[in-house]
Design a protein around this motif. Sequence first.
Motif, PDB file in Angstrom:
ATOM      1  N   LYS A 178       8.696  43.358   1.559  1.00 52.55           N
ATOM      2  CA  LYS A 178       8.767  41.983   1.084  1.00 52.55           C
ATOM      3  C   LYS A 178      10.206  41.521   0.708  1.00 52.55           C
ATOM      4  O   LYS A 178      10.792  40.630   0.211  1.00 52.55           O
ATOM      5  N   ASP A 179      11.217  42.380   1.398  1.00 56.00           N
ATOM      6  CA  ASP A 179      12.527  42.178   1.252  1.00 56.00           C
ATOM      7  C   ASP A 179      13.276  41.271   2.155  1.00 56.00           C
ATOM      8  O   ASP A 179      13.821  41.369   3.201  1.00 56.00           O
ATOM      9  N   VAL A 180      12.612  39.883   2.078  1.00 59.38           N
ATOM     10  CA  VAL A 180      13.067  38.653   2.997  1.00 59.38           C
ATOM     11  C   VAL A 180      14.478  38.430   2.845  1.00 59.38           C
ATOM     12  O   VAL A 180      15.071  37.814   3.583  1.00 59.38           O
ATOM     13  N   ASP A 181      15.242  39.027   1.734  1.00 57.39           N
ATOM     14  CA  ASP A 181      16.626  38.560   1.754  1.00 57.39           C
ATOM     15  C   ASP A 181      17.671  39.612   2.175  1.00 57.39           C
ATOM     16  O   ASP A 181      18.853  39.727   2.413  1.00 57.39           O
ATOM     17  N   GLY A 182      16.762  41.115   2.692  1.00 56.92           N
ATOM     18  CA  GLY A 182      17.441  41.722   3.340  1.00 56.92           C
ATOM     19  C   GLY A 182      18.441  42.475   2.658  1.00 56.92           C
ATOM     20  O   GLY A 182      19.612  42.799   2.838  1.00 56.92           O
ATOM     21  N   VAL A 183      18.186  42.824   1.164  1.00 63.39           N
ATOM     22  CA  VAL A 183      19.291  43.515   0.171  1.00 63.39           C
ATOM     23  C   VAL A 183      18.880  44.983  -0.012  1.00 63.39           C
ATOM     24  O   VAL A 183      19.841  45.837  -0.482  1.00 63.39           O
ATOM     25  N   THR A 184      17.805  45.514   0.528  1.00 67.70           N
ATOM     26  CA  THR A 184      17.490  46.979   0.011  1.00 67.70           C
ATOM     27  C   THR A 184      18.236  47.984   1.004  1.00 67.70           C
ATOM     28  O   THR A 184      18.713  47.493   2.043  1.00 67.70           O
ATOM     29  N   MET A 185      18.104  49.033   0.692  1.00 70.91           N
ATOM     30  CA  MET A 185      18.711  50.164   1.505  1.00 70.91           C
ATOM     31  C   MET A 185      17.807  50.298   2.615  1.00 70.91           C
ATOM     32  O   MET A 185      18.565  50.627   3.874  1.00 70.91           O
ATOM     33  N   ALA A 186      16.597  50.166   2.620  1.00 68.19           N
ATOM     34  CA  ALA A 186      15.734  50.125   3.599  1.00 68.19           C
ATOM     35  C   ALA A 186      16.096  48.976   4.992  1.00 68.19           C
ATOM     36  O   ALA A 186      16.255  49.303   5.824  1.00 68.19           O
ATOM     37  N   SER A 187      16.272  47.889   4.507  1.00 66.23           N
ATOM     38  CA  SER A 187      16.871  46.868   5.170  1.00 66.23           C
ATOM     39  C   SER A 187      18.280  47.083   5.702  1.00 66.23           C
ATOM     40  O   SER A 187      18.523  46.729   6.822  1.00 66.23           O
ATOM     41  N   PHE A 188      19.135  47.630   5.137  1.00 66.82           N
ATOM     42  CA  PHE A 188      20.423  47.990   5.522  1.00 66.82           C
ATOM     43  C   PHE A 188      20.394  48.816   6.761  1.00 66.82           C
ATOM     44  O   PHE A 188      21.160  48.837   7.529  1.00 66.82           O
ATOM     45  N   ALA A 189      19.441  49.788   6.479  1.00 68.35           N
ATOM     46  CA  ALA A 189      19.375  51.044   7.510  1.00 68.35           C
ATOM     47  C   ALA A 189      18.721  50.414   8.646  1.00 68.35           C
ATOM     48  O   ALA A 189      19.379  50.635   9.897  1.00 68.35           O
ATOM     49  N   ALA A 190      17.971  49.399   8.592  1.00 68.28           N
ATOM     50  CA  ALA A 190      17.161  48.886   9.729  1.00 68.28           C
ATOM     51  C   ALA A 190      18.351  48.060  10.477  1.00 68.28           C
ATOM     52  O   ALA A 190      18.114  48.127  11.784  1.00 68.28           O
ATOM     53  N   MET A 191      19.125  47.494   9.711  1.00 67.58           N
ATOM     54  CA  MET A 191      20.311  46.640  10.648  1.00 67.58           C
ATOM     55  C   MET A 191      20.917  47.600  11.361  1.00 67.58           C
ATOM     56  O   MET A 191      21.751  47.499  12.277  1.00 67.58           O
ATOM     57  N   GLY A 192      21.672  48.854  10.605  1.00 65.18           N
ATOM     58  CA  GLY A 192      22.444  49.741  11.288  1.00 65.18           C
ATOM     59  C   GLY A 192      21.607  50.520  12.502  1.00 65.18           C
ATOM     60  O   GLY A 192      22.306  50.896  13.371  1.00 65.18           O
ATOM     61  N   LEU A 193      20.286  50.607  12.302  1.00 63.69           N
ATOM     62  CA  LEU A 193      19.676  51.406  13.411  1.00 63.69           C
ATOM     63  C   LEU A 193      18.841  50.468  14.348  1.00 63.69           C
ATOM     64  O   LEU A 193      18.318  51.108  15.199  1.00 63.69           O
ATOM     65  N   SER A 194      19.040  49.219  14.256  1.00 58.90           N
ATOM     66  CA  SER A 194      18.429  48.340  15.033  1.00 58.90           C
ATOM     67  C   SER A 194      17.063  48.514  14.820  1.00 58.90           C
ATOM     68  O   SER A 194      16.458  48.426  16.076  1.00 58.90           O
ATOM     69  N   ALA A 195      16.548  48.737  14.012  1.00 62.08           N
ATOM     70  CA  ALA A 195      15.106  49.297  13.800  1.00 62.08           C
ATOM     71  C   ALA A 195      14.285  47.899  13.054  1.00 62.08           C
ATOM     72  O   ALA A 195      14.941  46.925  12.786  1.00 62.08           O
ATOM     73  N   GLU A 196      12.723  47.865  13.171  1.00 60.06           N
ATOM     74  CA  GLU A 196      12.313  46.644  12.663  1.00 60.06           C
ATOM     75  C   GLU A 196      12.415  46.650  11.085  1.00 60.06           C
ATOM     76  O   GLU A 196      12.590  47.612  10.416  1.00 60.06           O
ATOM     77  N   GLY A 197      12.725  45.635  10.783  1.00 61.14           N
ATOM     78  CA  GLY A 197      13.164  45.402   9.112  1.00 61.14           C
ATOM     79  C   GLY A 197      13.701  43.910   8.875  1.00 61.14           C
ATOM     80  O   GLY A 197      13.839  43.069  10.000  1.00 61.14           O
TER      81      GLY A 197
END
Length: 282
Positions: free
Chosen positions: A120-139
């Motif tokens: 539900k992190d549609v603003d991309g502010v959690t550590m999970a979202s940050f990791a997804a951006m860094g790892l080019s993973a779904e998120g």
Amino acid sequence: MATTAQILDGAAVSRKIFGEVAERAANFAAAQGRPACLATVLIGDDPASHTYVRMKQRRAGQLGLESRRVQLPAETTTAEAVAAVRALSEDDTVDGILVQHPAPAQVDEIAVFEAIAPGKDVDGVTMASFAAMGLSAEGFHSCTPEGIVRLLDAYQLPIAGKRVCVVGRSAILGKPVGLLLLARDATVTFCHSRTVDLGAHVAEADIVVAAVGRPELIRGAWIKPGAVVMDAGYNPGNVGDVEFSAAASRASYITPVPGGVGPMTIAVLMEQTVTAAERRVS
């Protein structure tokens, strides 16, 4: 000084995204019997935050999304804010959660962000979202950084192989935009308040991302002729972080303030809300 750069019209590009979001939102509502829902948590009485939340709520309504506002008093503790966000994370009728930044000084924003369920992190502010951006993973991606990348793509401006200078290192803008551009094969330099000879770094960049929150910090004379300037700053008086007129006389493309990066931020937020809703029922 004459403007020679082409304007990167975020308002026009966002309108296309909004049209697609509205269609997807209508399809979701028809299939599920309810609209996709974005819950916004606002802590305290910051006037600018209230304005931003109203703007997001209004846009959500225009696109056929439900907008649910949770208003918490200025004296709210971290534990109380975390509990409110956790309740939204556990609410099956809520698809996306936005915690409006900034929170009052006594509130640990990171702890509040971490109470958002990653889906539900549609603003991309959690550590999970940050990791997804860094790892080019779904998120989900941080909205302003993703908006910047999408605006570059809309004008078919190449990213791969380009030298990028990001001025700013915040966790919600500077760092994630660098990660997203690095994932697109750019060579990224991060600059900040302690960077020595900032102008020299900016002068080497093919793409300059200004994300520092200081009016006209980036001087037009620093801009490499033909560079692309993405100004993500917004300061009182509709002034960005870049000295616009002087920069526009040297750049090939430049974002205006307002009307450049800002509309793209909201467009990405709305798109990711619909995406979150679709993923939750798939």
